[in-house]
Enzyme design. Sequence first.
Site, PDB file in Angstrom:
ATOM      1  N   PRO A  10       0.790  -1.231   0.000  1.00  0.00           N
ATOM      2  CA  PRO A  10       0.000   0.000   0.000  1.00  0.00           C
ATOM      3  C   PRO A  10       0.821   1.278   0.000  1.00  0.00           C
ATOM      4  CG  PRO A  10      -0.167  -1.132   2.109  1.00  0.00           C
ATOM      5  CD  PRO A  10       0.504  -2.077   1.156  1.00  0.00           C
ATOM      6  N   ASN A  11       0.351   2.213  -0.804  1.00  0.00           N
ATOM      7  CA  ASN A  11       0.870   3.587  -0.925  1.00  0.00           C
ATOM      8  C   ASN A  11       2.170   3.689  -1.713  1.00  0.00           C
ATOM      9  OD1 ASN A  11      -1.220   4.937   0.551  1.00  0.00           O
ATOM     10  ND2 ASN A  11      -0.394   3.963   2.395  1.00  0.00           N
ATOM     11  N   ARG A  18       5.079  12.168  -2.568  1.00  0.00           N
ATOM     12  CA  ARG A  18       5.111  12.686  -1.195  1.00  0.00           C
ATOM     13  C   ARG A  18       6.343  12.086  -0.497  1.00  0.00           C
ATOM     14  NH1 ARG A  18       1.569  16.038  -1.910  1.00  0.00           N
ATOM     15  NH2 ARG A  18      -0.651  15.815  -1.590  1.00  0.00           N
ATOM     16  N   TYR A  23      11.585   8.479   0.971  1.00  0.00           N
ATOM     17  CA  TYR A  23      11.475   7.437  -0.058  1.00  0.00           C
ATOM     18  C   TYR A  23      12.092   7.814  -1.401  1.00  0.00           C
ATOM     19  CZ  TYR A  23       8.267   5.553   3.405  1.00  0.00           C
ATOM     20  OH  TYR A  23       7.724   5.079   4.564  1.00  0.00           O
ATOM     21  N   ASN A  74       8.025  -5.701  -1.284  1.00  0.00           N
ATOM     22  CA  ASN A  74       7.969  -4.632  -0.277  1.00  0.00           C
ATOM     23  C   ASN A  74       6.538  -4.618   0.247  1.00  0.00           C
ATOM     24  OD1 ASN A  74       7.866  -2.386   1.295  1.00  0.00           O
ATOM     25  ND2 ASN A  74       9.090  -1.105  -0.064  1.00  0.00           N
ATOM     26  N   ALA A  77       3.191  -1.059   4.701  1.00  0.00           N
ATOM     27  CA  ALA A  77       2.631  -1.070   6.066  1.00  0.00           C
ATOM     28  C   ALA A  77       2.204  -2.461   6.514  1.00  0.00           C
ATOM     29  CB  ALA A  77       1.456  -0.096   6.144  1.00  0.00           C
ATOM     30  N   HIS A  80       4.174  -4.735   9.065  1.00  0.00           N
ATOM     31  CA  HIS A  80       4.094  -4.596  10.518  1.00  0.00           C
ATOM     32  C   HIS A  80       2.816  -5.192  11.110  1.00  0.00           C
ATOM     33  CE1 HIS A  80       7.284  -1.889   9.455  1.00  0.00           C
ATOM     34  NE2 HIS A  80       6.459  -1.128   8.788  1.00  0.00           N
ATOM     35  N   ASP A  87       1.532 -15.468   6.156  1.00  0.00           N
ATOM     36  CA  ASP A  87       1.156 -16.855   5.829  1.00  0.00           C
ATOM     37  C   ASP A  87       1.338 -17.132   4.340  1.00  0.00           C
ATOM     38  OD1 ASP A  87       0.530 -17.459   8.437  1.00  0.00           O
ATOM     39  OD2 ASP A  87      -1.634 -17.230   8.187  1.00  0.00           O
ATOM     40  N   GLU A  97      12.551  -9.712   0.861  1.00  0.00           N
ATOM     41  CA  GLU A  97      11.779  -8.572   1.364  1.00  0.00           C
ATOM     42  C   GLU A  97      12.654  -7.322   1.287  1.00  0.00           C
ATOM     43  OE1 GLU A  97      10.013  -9.313   5.206  1.00  0.00           O
ATOM     44  OE2 GLU A  97       9.737  -7.162   5.597  1.00  0.00           O
ATOM     45  N   HIS A  99      12.855  -3.096   2.041  1.00  0.00           N
ATOM     46  CA  HIS A  99      12.343  -1.829   2.575  1.00  0.00           C
ATOM     47  C   HIS A  99      13.259  -0.718   2.112  1.00  0.00           C
ATOM     48  CE1 HIS A  99       9.380  -3.789   5.006  1.00  0.00           C
ATOM     49  NE2 HIS A  99      10.302  -4.688   5.319  1.00  0.00           N
ATOM     50  N   SER A 101      13.407   2.390   3.245  1.00  0.00           N
ATOM     51  CA  SER A 101      13.962   3.070   4.422  1.00  0.00           C
ATOM     52  C   SER A 101      14.500   2.043   5.418  1.00  0.00           C
ATOM     53  CB  SER A 101      12.882   3.930   5.087  1.00  0.00           C
ATOM     54  OG  SER A 101      11.839   3.110   5.583  1.00  0.00           O
ATOM     55  N   ARG A 106      13.565   4.023  12.591  1.00  0.00           N
ATOM     56  CA  ARG A 106      12.391   4.902  12.547  1.00  0.00           C
ATOM     57  C   ARG A 106      11.516   4.669  13.785  1.00  0.00           C
ATOM     58  NH1 ARG A 106       9.739   4.675   6.764  1.00  0.00           N
ATOM     59  NH2 ARG A 106       8.733   6.547   7.613  1.00  0.00           N
ATOM     60  N   ARG A 110       7.634   0.362  13.508  1.00  0.00           N
ATOM     61  CA  ARG A 110       8.207  -0.146  12.256  1.00  0.00           C
ATOM     62  C   ARG A 110       9.274  -1.225  12.503  1.00  0.00           C
ATOM     63  NH1 ARG A 110       5.973   3.297   8.346  1.00  0.00           N
ATOM     64  NH2 ARG A 110       5.686   5.379   9.194  1.00  0.00           N
TER      65      ARG A 110
HETATM   66  O1  CA2 Z   1      10.741   1.611   3.807  1.00  0.00           O
HETATM   67  C1  CA2 Z   1       9.873   0.971   3.200  1.00  0.00           C
HETATM   68  O2  CA2 Z   1      10.012   0.541   2.057  1.00  0.00           O
HETATM   69  C2  CA2 Z   1       8.498   0.738   3.856  1.00  0.00           C
HETATM   70  O3  CA2 Z   1       8.094  -0.597   3.564  1.00  0.00           O
HETATM   71  C3  CA2 Z   1       7.553   1.739   3.220  1.00  0.00           C
HETATM   72  C4  CA2 Z   1       6.160   1.761   3.860  1.00  0.00           C
HETATM   73  C5  CA2 Z   1       6.254   1.847   5.386  1.00  0.00           C
HETATM   74  O4  CA2 Z   1       4.955   1.688   5.944  1.00  0.00           O
HETATM   75  C6  CA2 Z   1       7.183   0.795   5.970  1.00  0.00           C
HETATM   76  O5  CA2 Z   1       7.266   0.993   7.371  1.00  0.00           O
HETATM   77  C7  CA2 Z   1       8.557   0.900   5.361  1.00  0.00           C
HETATM   78  C8  CA2 Z   1       5.373   2.961   3.379  1.00  0.00           C
HETATM   79  C9  CA2 Z   1       5.152   3.013   1.922  1.00  0.00           C
HETATM   80  C10 CA2 Z   1       4.472   4.297   1.591  1.00  0.00           C
HETATM   81  O6  CA2 Z   1       5.226   4.908   0.590  1.00  0.00           O
HETATM   82  C11 CA2 Z   1       4.969   6.199   0.266  1.00  0.00           C
HETATM   83  C12 CA2 Z   1       5.788   6.735  -0.677  1.00  0.00           C
HETATM   84  C13 CA2 Z   1       5.615   8.030  -1.047  1.00  0.00           C
HETATM   85  C14 CA2 Z   1       4.603   8.808  -0.482  1.00  0.00           C
HETATM   86  C15 CA2 Z   1       3.786   8.252   0.462  1.00  0.00           C
HETATM   87  C16 CA2 Z   1       3.960   6.935   0.838  1.00  0.00           C
END
Ligand code: CA2
Length: 147
Positions: A10-11, A18, A23, A74, A77, A80, A87, A97, A99, A101, A106, A110
């Site tokens: 997601p996202n 953003r 990121y 990846n 969210a 977590h 599963d 996997e 990530h 960041s 953080r 996370r």
């Molecule tokens: O560091 C990563 O790749 C994460 O998997 C990214 C997730 C975050 O929830 C994990 O804790 C770490 C968030 C992805 C959302 O990505 C965005 C990118 C640009 C703007 C908004 C969200």
Amino acid sequence: MIRVLVLNGPNLGRLGVRQPEIYGATTFPELAEHLRETGRALGLDVDVRQTNHEGEMLDWLGEAADEGLPVVLNPAAWSHTSIAIADAVAQVEMVVEVHISNVHAREEFRKHLVVSPYATGVIAGLGLGGYDLALTHIAATADVVDG
Ligand code: CA2
């Protein structure tokens, strides 16, 4: 050629739109094109996907399990929170996997990773380059599949 699924949760479709300080400035379509090129150079047929819907991700992981496809994942969210994704990952032979960041540097929540115990390996904190490293690892270790 070895087929590889690069699955994003997601996202991540909002990459480059953003939070570039966390990121990066590369957009998701730019990342997808870059990873397809990286794959071509490594002899991999890379299929890059992103979803905000957990059921769709579960179906893709099931596809990887049934077809014996290696996966770069990846879970965003869901990393977590989602026992369902954990599963599903447990059924796939090779899951790297990624990530973008360093989740360990953080917020506390996370650091809690429910999918990682079922992944083959985990890369965190190396930016988008983590995806390239995951593909390099797969190219070096995955069995060669005809077709
Ligand atoms: O560091 C990563 O790749 C994460 O998997 C990214 C997730 C975050 O929830 C994990 O804790 C770490 C968030 C992805 C959302 O990505 C965005 C990118 C640009 C703007 C908004 C969200």
